[in-house]
Design a protein around this motif. Structure first.
Motif, PDB file in Angstrom:
ATOM      1  N   VAL A 130      20.810  -6.548   5.131  1.00  0.00           N
ATOM      2  CA  VAL A 130      20.066  -5.289   5.012  1.00  0.00           C
ATOM      3  C   VAL A 130      19.555  -5.190   3.574  1.00  0.00           C
ATOM      4  O   VAL A 130      20.283  -5.436   2.618  1.00  0.00           O
ATOM      5  CB  VAL A 130      20.961  -4.075   5.356  1.00  0.00           C
ATOM      6  N   GLY A 131      18.269  -4.853   3.422  1.00  0.00           N
ATOM      7  CA  GLY A 131      17.659  -4.761   2.094  1.00  0.00           C
ATOM      8  C   GLY A 131      17.247  -6.105   1.529  1.00  0.00           C
ATOM      9  O   GLY A 131      16.826  -6.203   0.384  1.00  0.00           O
ATOM     10  N   GLY A 132      17.342  -7.142   2.320  1.00  0.00           N
ATOM     11  CA  GLY A 132      17.002  -8.489   1.871  1.00  0.00           C
ATOM     12  C   GLY A 132      16.340  -9.270   2.977  1.00  0.00           C
ATOM     13  O   GLY A 132      15.660  -8.707   3.832  1.00  0.00           O
ATOM     14  N   GLY A 133      16.559 -10.555   2.983  1.00  0.00           N
ATOM     15  CA  GLY A 133      15.950 -11.392   4.002  1.00  0.00           C
ATOM     16  C   GLY A 133      16.414 -12.817   3.911  1.00  0.00           C
ATOM     17  O   GLY A 133      17.272 -13.162   3.100  1.00  0.00           O
ATOM     18  N   LYS A 134      15.831 -13.645   4.739  1.00  0.00           N
ATOM     19  CA  LYS A 134      16.152 -15.070   4.812  1.00  0.00           C
ATOM     20  C   LYS A 134      14.863 -15.837   5.045  1.00  0.00           C
ATOM     21  O   LYS A 134      14.020 -15.435   5.846  1.00  0.00           O
ATOM     22  CB  LYS A 134      17.133 -15.322   5.961  1.00  0.00           C
ATOM     23  N   ILE A 135      14.697 -16.941   4.329  1.00  0.00           N
ATOM     24  CA  ILE A 135      13.543 -17.817   4.516  1.00  0.00           C
ATOM     25  C   ILE A 135      13.970 -18.943   5.450  1.00  0.00           C
ATOM     26  O   ILE A 135      14.919 -19.674   5.161  1.00  0.00           O
ATOM     27  CB  ILE A 135      13.052 -18.396   3.180  1.00  0.00           C
ATOM     28  N   PHE A 136      13.280 -19.053   6.575  1.00  0.00           N
ATOM     29  CA  PHE A 136      13.521 -20.138   7.527  1.00  0.00           C
ATOM     30  C   PHE A 136      12.468 -21.204   7.211  1.00  0.00           C
ATOM     31  O   PHE A 136      11.343 -21.169   7.716  1.00  0.00           O
ATOM     32  CB  PHE A 136      13.444 -19.623   8.962  1.00  0.00           C
ATOM     33  N   THR A 137      12.854 -22.131   6.349  1.00  0.00           N
ATOM     34  CA  THR A 137      11.942 -23.124   5.772  1.00  0.00           C
ATOM     35  C   THR A 137      11.230 -23.958   6.824  1.00  0.00           C
ATOM     36  O   THR A 137      10.021 -24.150   6.750  1.00  0.00           O
ATOM     37  CB  THR A 137      12.708 -24.035   4.804  1.00  0.00           C
ATOM     38  N   ASP A 138      11.965 -24.462   7.812  1.00  0.00           N
ATOM     39  CA  ASP A 138      11.354 -25.336   8.814  1.00  0.00           C
ATOM     40  C   ASP A 138      10.274 -24.620   9.612  1.00  0.00           C
ATOM     41  O   ASP A 138       9.257 -25.209   9.958  1.00  0.00           O
ATOM     42  CB  ASP A 138      12.409 -25.906   9.757  1.00  0.00           C
ATOM     43  N   ALA A 139      10.483 -23.349   9.907  1.00  0.00           N
ATOM     44  CA  ALA A 139       9.516 -22.571  10.688  1.00  0.00           C
ATOM     45  C   ALA A 139       8.449 -21.920   9.800  1.00  0.00           C
ATOM     46  O   ALA A 139       7.473 -21.372  10.311  1.00  0.00           O
ATOM     47  CB  ALA A 139      10.235 -21.495  11.495  1.00  0.00           C
ATOM     48  N   LYS A 140       8.649 -21.987   8.477  1.00  0.00           N
ATOM     49  CA  LYS A 140       7.743 -21.346   7.511  1.00  0.00           C
ATOM     50  C   LYS A 140       7.628 -19.851   7.785  1.00  0.00           C
ATOM     51  O   LYS A 140       6.547 -19.277   7.789  1.00  0.00           O
ATOM     52  CB  LYS A 140       6.373 -22.019   7.504  1.00  0.00           C
ATOM     53  N   VAL A 141       8.798 -19.230   8.010  1.00  0.00           N
ATOM     54  CA  VAL A 141       8.874 -17.805   8.329  1.00  0.00           C
ATOM     55  C   VAL A 141       9.912 -17.148   7.431  1.00  0.00           C
ATOM     56  O   VAL A 141      10.976 -17.721   7.179  1.00  0.00           O
ATOM     57  CB  VAL A 141       9.256 -17.590   9.812  1.00  0.00           C
ATOM     58  N   VAL A 142       9.600 -15.942   6.955  1.00  0.00           N
ATOM     59  CA  VAL A 142      10.550 -15.103   6.238  1.00  0.00           C
ATOM     60  C   VAL A 142      10.887 -13.948   7.168  1.00  0.00           C
ATOM     61  O   VAL A 142       9.986 -13.289   7.698  1.00  0.00           O
ATOM     62  CB  VAL A 142       9.948 -14.519   4.944  1.00  0.00           C
ATOM     63  N   VAL A 143      12.173 -13.705   7.375  1.00  0.00           N
ATOM     64  CA  VAL A 143      12.604 -12.553   8.159  1.00  0.00           C
ATOM     65  C   VAL A 143      13.340 -11.624   7.205  1.00  0.00           C
ATOM     66  O   VAL A 143      14.236 -12.055   6.471  1.00  0.00           O
ATOM     67  CB  VAL A 143      13.509 -12.960   9.335  1.00  0.00           C
ATOM     68  N   THR A 144      12.932 -10.357   7.194  1.00  0.00           N
ATOM     69  CA  THR A 144      13.561  -9.368   6.332  1.00  0.00           C
ATOM     70  C   THR A 144      14.188  -8.269   7.180  1.00  0.00           C
ATOM     71  O   THR A 144      13.863  -8.107   8.358  1.00  0.00           O
ATOM     72  CB  THR A 144      12.543  -8.755   5.355  1.00  0.00           C
ATOM     73  N   GLN A 145      15.083  -7.505   6.549  1.00  0.00           N
ATOM     74  CA  GLN A 145      15.698  -6.355   7.190  1.00  0.00           C
ATOM     75  C   GLN A 145      15.646  -5.199   6.189  1.00  0.00           C
ATOM     76  O   GLN A 145      16.616  -4.911   5.491  1.00  0.00           O
ATOM     77  CB  GLN A 145      17.145  -6.670   7.621  1.00  0.00           C
TER      78      GLN A 145
END
Length: 191
Positions: free
Chosen positions: A107-122
């Motif tokens: 919460v208040g941050g996120g994660k970079i999914f490098t292989d998918a080239k996607v950032v997911v935040t919450q």
């Protein structure tokens, strides 16, 4: 006259020295092989440094394959270690691609999914947002999520975790949205 000047001539080797053009050809081949190895190893880095602003916001593209088990360098691959033998990403019951567990996105941050080239935040508890992990300034991969912002380490662009809009740095356009959803305990990217 001294004995030194009267010494008999030393016999010449019967092997002919390589012609200058032969030496040049071997040197050229070795130099080209070394350059190819350097270029091949640095292709992902050089690809990240490509071109100016593009209006699509998607960064650079390559026709080279990005998966496989070849020992030859390929562009667009992640430096993160991988496990398993399948080259296809796992899919969900709805047919989307499983990015990872919900627990990876604070919460208040996120994660970079490098292989998918996607950032997911919450940005708020239970509210998940997806964005492209490719900076809209020059197509470099974003590198981290810090203090509620997605950060591109190459030129210092920062983006909001709420809507992907640029908050500082040279980037003028927001990170493009990516459709993500929560399925069970996983975050899934859908079309």
């Amino acid at each position: 006259m001294s004995d030194d000047t009267m010494a008999p001539p030393t016999p010449q080797s019967t092997e002919a020295a390589p012609a200058p053009e032969d030496v040049r050809d071997r040197r050229t081949v070795l130099r080209c092989a070394a350059m190819a190895a350097l270029v091949g190893a640095s292709a992902p880095i050089l690809a990240a440094c490509g071109g100016g602003d593009n209006t699509a916001g998607g960064g650079t593209s390559s026709s080279a394959p990005t998966t496989g088990t070849s020992s030859a360098p390929t562009t667009g691959t992640s430096s993160a270690p991988t496990s398993g033998t399948s080259s296809a990403p796992p899919s969900s019951a709805s047919g989307g691609t499983v990015l990872g567990p919900v627990s990876d996105v604070p919460v208040g941050g996120g994660k970079i999914f490098t292989d998918a080239k996607v950032v997911v935040t919450q940005p708020a508890a239970g509210q998940f947002k997806g964005f492209s992990a490719v900076c809209t300034h020059q197509g470099n991969p974003v590198g981290s999520i810090e203090s509620g912002q997605i950060v591109c380490p190459f030129h210092g662009s920062h983006f909001s975790i709420s809507d992907g809009s640029p908050t500082s740095g040279p980037a003028q356009r927001p990170l493009p949205a990516v459709n993500v959803a929560v399925e069970g305990s996983n975050i899934v990217q859908s079309a």
